[in-house]
Design a protein around this motif. Sequence first.
Motif, PDB file in Angstrom:
ATOM      1  N   ASN A   1       0.820  -1.209   0.000  1.00 38.27           N
ATOM      2  CA  ASN A   1       0.000   0.000   0.000  1.00 38.27           C
ATOM      3  C   ASN A   1       0.856   1.262   0.000  1.00 38.27           C
ATOM      4  OD1 ASN A   1      -2.186  -1.654   0.032  1.00 38.27           O
ATOM      5  ND2 ASN A   1      -3.061  -0.869   1.932  1.00 38.27           N
ATOM      6  N   GLY A   2       0.256   2.344  -0.515  1.00 38.46           N
ATOM      7  CA  GLY A   2       0.982   3.598  -0.644  1.00 38.46           C
ATOM      8  C   GLY A   2       0.302   4.752   0.052  1.00 38.46           C
ATOM      9  N   ILE A   3       0.518   5.939  -0.467  1.00 39.82           N
ATOM     10  CA  ILE A   3       0.109   7.178   0.189  1.00 39.82           C
ATOM     11  C   ILE A   3      -1.129   7.753  -0.491  1.00 39.82           C
ATOM     12  CG2 ILE A   3       0.818   9.550   0.715  1.00 39.82           C
ATOM     13  CD1 ILE A   3       3.714   8.438   0.861  1.00 39.82           C
ATOM     14  N   ALA A   4      -2.103   8.151   0.334  1.00 40.40           N
ATOM     15  CA  ALA A   4      -3.332   8.771  -0.151  1.00 40.40           C
ATOM     16  C   ALA A   4      -3.371  10.228   0.282  1.00 40.40           C
ATOM     17  CB  ALA A   4      -4.552   8.036   0.383  1.00 40.40           C
ATOM     18  N   ALA A   5      -4.064  11.049  -0.510  1.00 42.60           N
ATOM     19  CA  ALA A   5      -4.270  12.461  -0.176  1.00 42.60           C
ATOM     20  C   ALA A   5      -5.752  12.682   0.093  1.00 42.60           C
ATOM     21  CB  ALA A   5      -3.793  13.353  -1.314  1.00 42.60           C
ATOM     22  N   PHE A   6      -6.058  13.519   1.097  1.00 45.02           N
ATOM     23  CA  PHE A   6      -7.436  13.734   1.538  1.00 45.02           C
ATOM     24  C   PHE A   6      -7.783  15.214   1.460  1.00 45.02           C
ATOM     25  CE2 PHE A   6      -5.599  10.122   3.634  1.00 45.02           C
ATOM     26  CZ  PHE A   6      -6.580   9.146   3.573  1.00 45.02           C
ATOM     27  N   SER A   7      -8.990  15.493   0.981  1.00 47.94           N
ATOM     28  CA  SER A   7      -9.467  16.868   0.890  1.00 47.94           C
ATOM     29  C   SER A   7     -10.921  16.923   1.326  1.00 47.94           C
ATOM     30  CB  SER A   7      -9.332  17.390  -0.543  1.00 47.94           C
ATOM     31  OG  SER A   7      -9.959  18.656  -0.679  1.00 47.94           O
ATOM     32  N   VAL A   8     -11.229  17.775   2.309  1.00 45.99           N
ATOM     33  CA  VAL A   8     -12.593  17.944   2.805  1.00 45.99           C
ATOM     34  C   VAL A   8     -13.212  19.176   2.156  1.00 45.99           C
ATOM     35  CG1 VAL A   8     -14.024  18.355   4.836  1.00 45.99           C
ATOM     36  CG2 VAL A   8     -12.039  16.846   4.996  1.00 45.99           C
ATOM     37  N   ASP A   9     -14.353  18.989   1.529  1.00 49.81           N
ATOM     38  CA  ASP A   9     -15.104  20.088   0.911  1.00 49.81           C
ATOM     39  C   ASP A   9     -14.236  20.915  -0.036  1.00 49.81           C
ATOM     40  OD1 ASP A   9     -17.378  19.316   2.310  1.00 49.81           O
ATOM     41  OD2 ASP A   9     -17.008  20.703   3.972  1.00 49.81           O
ATOM     42  N   GLY A  10     -13.354  20.241  -0.766  1.00 46.18           N
ATOM     43  CA  GLY A  10     -12.521  20.922  -1.747  1.00 46.18           C
ATOM     44  C   GLY A  10     -11.359  21.694  -1.170  1.00 46.18           C
ATOM     45  N   GLY A  11     -11.066  21.509   0.111  1.00 45.51           N
ATOM     46  CA  GLY A  11      -9.989  22.248   0.760  1.00 45.51           C
ATOM     47  C   GLY A  11      -8.618  21.656   0.496  1.00 45.51           C
ATOM     48  N   ALA A  12      -7.636  22.178   1.210  1.00 41.37           N
ATOM     49  CA  ALA A  12      -6.252  21.732   1.045  1.00 41.37           C
ATOM     50  C   ALA A  12      -6.113  20.254   1.396  1.00 41.37           C
ATOM     51  CB  ALA A  12      -5.332  22.566   1.926  1.00 41.37           C
ATOM     52  N   GLU A  13      -5.188  19.590   0.708  1.00 34.70           N
ATOM     53  CA  GLU A  13      -4.995  18.160   0.926  1.00 34.70           C
ATOM     54  C   GLU A  13      -4.048  17.889   2.095  1.00 34.70           C
ATOM     55  OE1 GLU A  13      -5.652  15.939  -3.348  1.00 34.70           O
ATOM     56  OE2 GLU A  13      -3.609  16.552  -2.813  1.00 34.70           O
ATOM     57  N   THR A  14      -4.325  16.778   2.777  1.00 32.80           N
ATOM     58  CA  THR A  14      -3.387  16.192   3.725  1.00 32.80           C
ATOM     59  C   THR A  14      -3.124  14.766   3.258  1.00 32.80           C
ATOM     60  OG1 THR A  14      -5.178  15.418   5.163  1.00 32.80           O
ATOM     61  CG2 THR A  14      -4.217  17.583   5.651  1.00 32.80           C
ATOM     62  N   THR A  15      -2.059  14.147   3.725  1.00 35.90           N
ATOM     63  CA  THR A  15      -1.715  12.806   3.253  1.00 35.90           C
ATOM     64  C   THR A  15      -1.600  11.823   4.414  1.00 35.90           C
ATOM     65  OG1 THR A  15       0.654  13.296   3.309  1.00 35.90           O
ATOM     66  CG2 THR A  15      -0.505  13.678   1.225  1.00 35.90           C
ATOM     67  N   ARG A  16      -1.838  10.544   4.103  1.00 37.56           N
ATOM     68  CA  ARG A  16      -1.657   9.446   5.043  1.00 37.56           C
ATOM     69  C   ARG A  16      -1.047   8.266   4.291  1.00 37.56           C
ATOM     70  NH1 ARG A  16      -3.317  13.158   7.543  1.00 37.56           N
ATOM     71  NH2 ARG A  16      -4.838  13.225   9.258  1.00 37.56           N
TER      72      ARG A  16
END
Length: 482
Positions: free
Chosen positions: A414-429
């Motif tokens: 598995n690798g790295i995913a990026a997350f964005s809430v309501d079109g906002g800035a991304e964070t990664t996990r």
Amino acid sequence: MHRNASSPPLRSLGNVALVLLLTVLCCMGLKPATAHAAAGTFRNPLGTSPDPSMTYYQGNYYLAATEGDAVRIAVAPTLGDMLTAPRVTVWQDTDASRNQQVWAPSFYLIDGHWYIYYTADNGVDDNHRLYVVESEGTDPLGPYHFKAELQAPNAPDEWAIDPVLLRQSDNSLYLLWSGAGTEGHNLIYIAPMSNPWTVSGNRVYLPTDGGCSTIREAPSILQHNGTTYLVYSTCDTGLPDYQLWMKSLPSGADPLQPGNWTQHAGAVFSRNDATGVWGPGSNGFFKSPDGTQDWIVYHGKNTSSYTYDGRTTRAQKISWKADGTPDFGSPLAAGATQDLPSGDPGGGSYWINDTNTSSGSGSVAYTGDWNSGSGCGVQCFWSDDHWSAESGATATWTFTGTKIALLSVRDTGNGIAAFSVDGGAETTRDYYGAIRMGEQLNYVSPELPYGTHTLRVRVTGTKDASSGAAFVSIDRAEVYSN
């Protein structure tokens, strides 16, 4: 890689039929009907740490578990919110001789003060000893001050872990723990206490049976109709066969006399391969908010591999047999829906599955190249998940609530995913895991205003150097509204 070479068995034929039906509906261009969330339900896990202890006090649940460097307590008004509840650091020692490998905190309210019992060392396991801190008042979150090291007169400097209290109906106090002595290592001992911070007499060894020839640890106390039950863990906690056994003490009997304790035959709580729970143990007990139900809180794993990683906090209700002994049942799947404890004021969370089904107002839509299937078996919610390694592929969750949490597989590919809430800035996990495990908490959103929101998960195509690929897994979302 993300996918096992051989697929585990499916959780149930009913789940298979449901997945097939949903697939047919989607192919016909029809949206599956949305089920409505049952009021007052929740699903495990409740936390991502092992060795839990929990209580309900004045409108809130308080949960402590092994954190390693400090004692932290999570607080939530409903059990359904515990997974995403804030963790408050209530005690972090500055003494280098006892501020590392802080394990298994348990806490008790006695005479207007909370006492937290725990084990810690200087970074060397052989130096684990028992300690207690005391609160300034009746707030479980403190502040706390160091009170004492706990030592029995006949074992003044012996290895010891997992301290808990036994309080009898006459208010007498006893300390139980797992320790070392001439009888062996990792065995159960008991000693009298003159107050919550003073061991006032010699320790006594309590012989105990178990599922393995070695290790008796994590004692916990359950009392019912005058009988005291000593429930303890046996075997190495890294093994899938870590399990609970039990002794009992009749009302009025002296707990310092080993012969007064009755050994119950066989494990009372052990692995459940059918639901994907291995190594259940290191538990505590707590009452429902209205005091009518008894619950067990424990840690379990989602893999049968030998590992200390991935032990998560879970809870389920216990019942009582006709002979008055506790019936712990079998460990439920992490994603099994349970009723909240009696008197719990929460409305409960609702789930969204990767197949675009939901118990509430939620959905998930995909772009790009995604695989899906049921090879995940008992390691996934409803035995299925989606996965992709295509850079730019997305899964967008739409939900109504105040917070969303994502649980899914971590694996060696598995690798790295990026997350964005309501079109906002991304964070990664990073979804990488050294051992494949499902139902792992991978993301929790910030607290949001109540309403309809979106969470986009984007496959970045990047990975940690240890990973063999860059897959991202989509499985279960939990949505909160409290």
